[in-house]
Design an enzyme around this catalytic site. Structure first.
Site, PDB file in Angstrom:
ATOM      1  N   LYS A   1       0.846  -1.302  -0.004  1.00  0.00           N
ATOM      2  CA  LYS A   1       0.110   0.252   0.022  1.00  0.00           C
ATOM      3  C   LYS A   1       1.009   1.133  -0.208  1.00  0.00           C
ATOM      4  CE  LYS A   1      -3.968  -2.521   1.958  1.00  0.00           C
ATOM      5  NZ  LYS A   1      -4.323  -2.781   3.223  1.00  0.00           N
TER       6      LYS A   1
ATOM      7  N   LYS B   1      -4.859  -9.963 -12.441  1.00  0.00           N
ATOM      8  CA  LYS B   1      -5.917 -10.241 -11.374  1.00  0.00           C
ATOM      9  C   LYS B   1      -7.020  -8.980 -11.484  1.00  0.00           C
ATOM     10  CE  LYS B   1      -6.517 -10.776  -6.580  1.00  0.00           C
ATOM     11  NZ  LYS B   1      -6.654  -9.589  -5.666  1.00  0.00           N
TER      12      LYS B   1
ATOM     13  N   LYS C   1      -9.689  -3.633  -8.159  1.00  0.00           N
ATOM     14  CA  LYS C   1      -9.979  -2.167  -8.187  1.00  0.00           C
ATOM     15  C   LYS C   1      -8.715  -1.446  -8.237  1.00  0.00           C
ATOM     16  CE  LYS C   1     -11.119  -1.614  -3.240  1.00  0.00           C
ATOM     17  NZ  LYS C   1     -11.061  -2.936  -2.785  1.00  0.00           N
TER      18      LYS C   1
HETATM   19  P1  ADP Z   1      -9.476  -5.591  -4.744  1.00  0.00           P
HETATM   20  O1  ADP Z   1      -8.368  -6.186  -5.225  1.00  0.00           O
HETATM   21  O2  ADP Z   1     -10.398  -5.206  -5.826  1.00  0.00           O
HETATM   22  O3  ADP Z   1      -9.175  -4.370  -4.099  1.00  0.00           O
HETATM   23  P2  ADP Z   1     -10.200  -6.838  -2.017  1.00  0.00           P
HETATM   24  O4  ADP Z   1      -8.801  -6.866  -1.788  1.00  0.00           O
HETATM   25  O5  ADP Z   1     -10.871  -5.806  -1.291  1.00  0.00           O
HETATM   26  O6  ADP Z   1     -10.456  -6.516  -3.651  1.00  0.00           O
HETATM   27  O7  ADP Z   1     -10.836  -8.081  -1.887  1.00  0.00           O
HETATM   28  C1  ADP Z   1     -12.166  -8.387  -1.298  1.00  0.00           C
HETATM   29  C2  ADP Z   1     -12.139 -10.000  -1.304  1.00  0.00           C
HETATM   30  O8  ADP Z   1     -12.415 -10.360  -2.725  1.00  0.00           O
HETATM   31  C3  ADP Z   1     -11.001 -10.825  -0.650  1.00  0.00           C
HETATM   32  O9  ADP Z   1     -11.493 -11.879  -0.173  1.00  0.00           O
HETATM   33  C4  ADP Z   1     -10.407 -11.192  -1.985  1.00  0.00           C
HETATM   34  O10 ADP Z   1      -9.656 -12.406  -1.852  1.00  0.00           O
HETATM   35  C5  ADP Z   1     -11.304 -11.418  -3.078  1.00  0.00           C
HETATM   36  N1  ADP Z   1     -11.011 -10.918  -4.461  1.00  0.00           N
HETATM   37  C6  ADP Z   1     -10.655  -9.735  -4.810  1.00  0.00           C
HETATM   38  N2  ADP Z   1     -10.289  -9.949  -6.148  1.00  0.00           N
HETATM   39  C7  ADP Z   1     -10.346 -11.166  -6.604  1.00  0.00           C
HETATM   40  C8  ADP Z   1      -9.841 -11.789  -7.625  1.00  0.00           C
HETATM   41  N3  ADP Z   1      -9.521 -11.175  -8.951  1.00  0.00           N
HETATM   42  N4  ADP Z   1     -10.227 -13.241  -7.836  1.00  0.00           N
HETATM   43  C9  ADP Z   1     -10.710 -13.816  -6.650  1.00  0.00           C
HETATM   44  N5  ADP Z   1     -10.925 -13.311  -5.615  1.00  0.00           N
HETATM   45  C10 ADP Z   1     -10.815 -11.926  -5.367  1.00  0.00           C
END
Ligand code: ADP
Ligand code: TRP
Length: 321
Positions: free
Chosen positions: A110, A189, A192
């Site tokens: 971060k 992957k 956001k």
């Molecule tokens: P982002 O990567 O969009 O910021 P978060 O880190 O807030 O998403 O993830 C929230 C939840 O969704 C977590 O449990 C994470 O493992 C799952 N998650 C996020 N992106 C993916 C992805 N591309 N594939 C599978 N699971 C995901």
């Protein structure tokens, strides 16, 4: 078995969040005692616009309810509605080595992304440990990226129990290898932070635009294509049966396949897959106060579960006198 997991309301939820976290959570309702919450204290470490945080919190709650989370069967609430978690965080802060937090990959990532290295960001895993320990959670289903946070929570629980006597259940991460990592528009992957997401509940035009933006290679239409190297294939596979997936793979390999056709099919699949959830969400949007009531009732249930543990922890460290 008590299963707990949370999601940050820090942006519109996307199909990676759905397949990676929300769907497995909703399925856990049938297996054990599910604790599912929207972690708005955590989101404060990245969202600095109050209005955006408030809207995002209600939106995430509506998403979960629309997708099938049943507040009668599970405990579903917003983190800050049980502020006792912040009290436990303070208690845990006092036994958490700064070195442990400085080694967190998530903290380092971060900072590298440009977030300000403030104390909230550093203490993020302690708050997460408090979330988990406050409810005596046994299983915590998380993605690979959260594994280190779970190890920190376990370290803190073990140290507390050792210093002050048995207080907390030692939680276990549940990292399900069958849960796919959903790829985004650009083949990385879906996240956001990469701005490569397909949101679950976008309006029709927005969804078509997003899908049109999926990056594909420039193999001529007539040539055979490799489905395993195509992120469009990976994304649409989430919505296909095994047999349909095999058929589509054959169409790729045969040659003559236009990526645009697959994009149109993907639109239809997503639109249909989330169709009934979309209707439910529209109804919830018309009744935000009803959603707030559900969340407040969930917070009361969560608090009732949390208080005995917090009282015990306070007594153990000497805050009861
Ligand atoms: P982002 O990567 O969009 O910021 P978060 O880190 O807030 O998403 O993830 C929230 C939840 O969704 C977590 O449990 C994470 O493992 C799952 N998650 C996020 N992106 C993916 C992805 N591309 N594939 C599978 N699971 C995901
Ligand atoms: N840090 C988790 C994430 O970004 C969210 C979270 C906060 C969480 N508290 C939790 C997950 C407790 C599981 C248990 O995905």
């Amino acid at each position: 078995m008590r299963i707990l997991s949370g999601i940050q309301p820090s942006g519109s939820l996307h199909i990676g969040n759905y397949f990676g976290m929300m769907k497995p959570m909703i399925e856990y309702q049938e297996v054990g005692e599910l604790y599912c919450f929207i972690v708005n204290y955590h989101a404060m470490t990245s969202v600095t616009d109050g209005k955006q945080l408030a809207t995002g919190t209600l939106d995430a709650a509506m998403d979960f309810l629309a997708l099938g989370l049943d507040p009668d069967q599970s405990i579903f609430w917003v983190q800050s509605d049980v502020p006792e978690v912040a009290e436990l965080t303070w208690i845990l802060n006092n036994i958490t080595p700064v070195g442990l937090l400085l080694r967190s990959h998530s903290y380092k990532d971060k900072i590298a992304q440009g977030l300000s290295p403030n104390h909230g960001l550093l203490s993020y895993p302690v708050l997460m440990a408090a979330d988990i320990l406050l409810y005596q959670s046994e299983k915590v289903p998380v993605g690979q990226d959260q594994q280190q946070h779970l190890e920190i929570a376990r370290d803190i629980a073990i140290k507390f129990n050792h210093l002050f006597g048995e207080t907390f259940v030692i939680p276990e991460a549940e990292i399900n290898p069958n849960i796919p990592t959903v790829l985004g528009l650009d083949g990385r992957k879906m996240s956001k932070s990469y701005d490569n997401t397909i949101e679950i509940f976008t309006a029709e035009e927005g969804l078509r635009k997003k899908i049109a933006g999926i990056v594909t290679d420039s193999t001529p239409v007539a040539d055979p294509k490799d489905p395993e190297k195509c992120n469009l294939f990976a994304i649409i596979s989430l919505f296909l049966s095994e047999a349909e997936r095999t058929d589509l793979a054959e169409r790729y390999q045969r040659g003559g396949l236009k990526y645009n056709e697959v994009k149109n099919e993907l639109f239809g699949r997503i639109w249909e897959f989330f169709g009934s959830a979309r209707e439910k969400r529209e109804q919830l949007e018309q009744a935000p106060d009803h959603v707030r009531e559900i969340l407040k009732a969930g917070a009361e249930k969560a608090r009732a579960k949390a208080l005995p543990t917090l009282e015990l922890a306070k007594e153990r460290v000497g805050l009861g006198y």
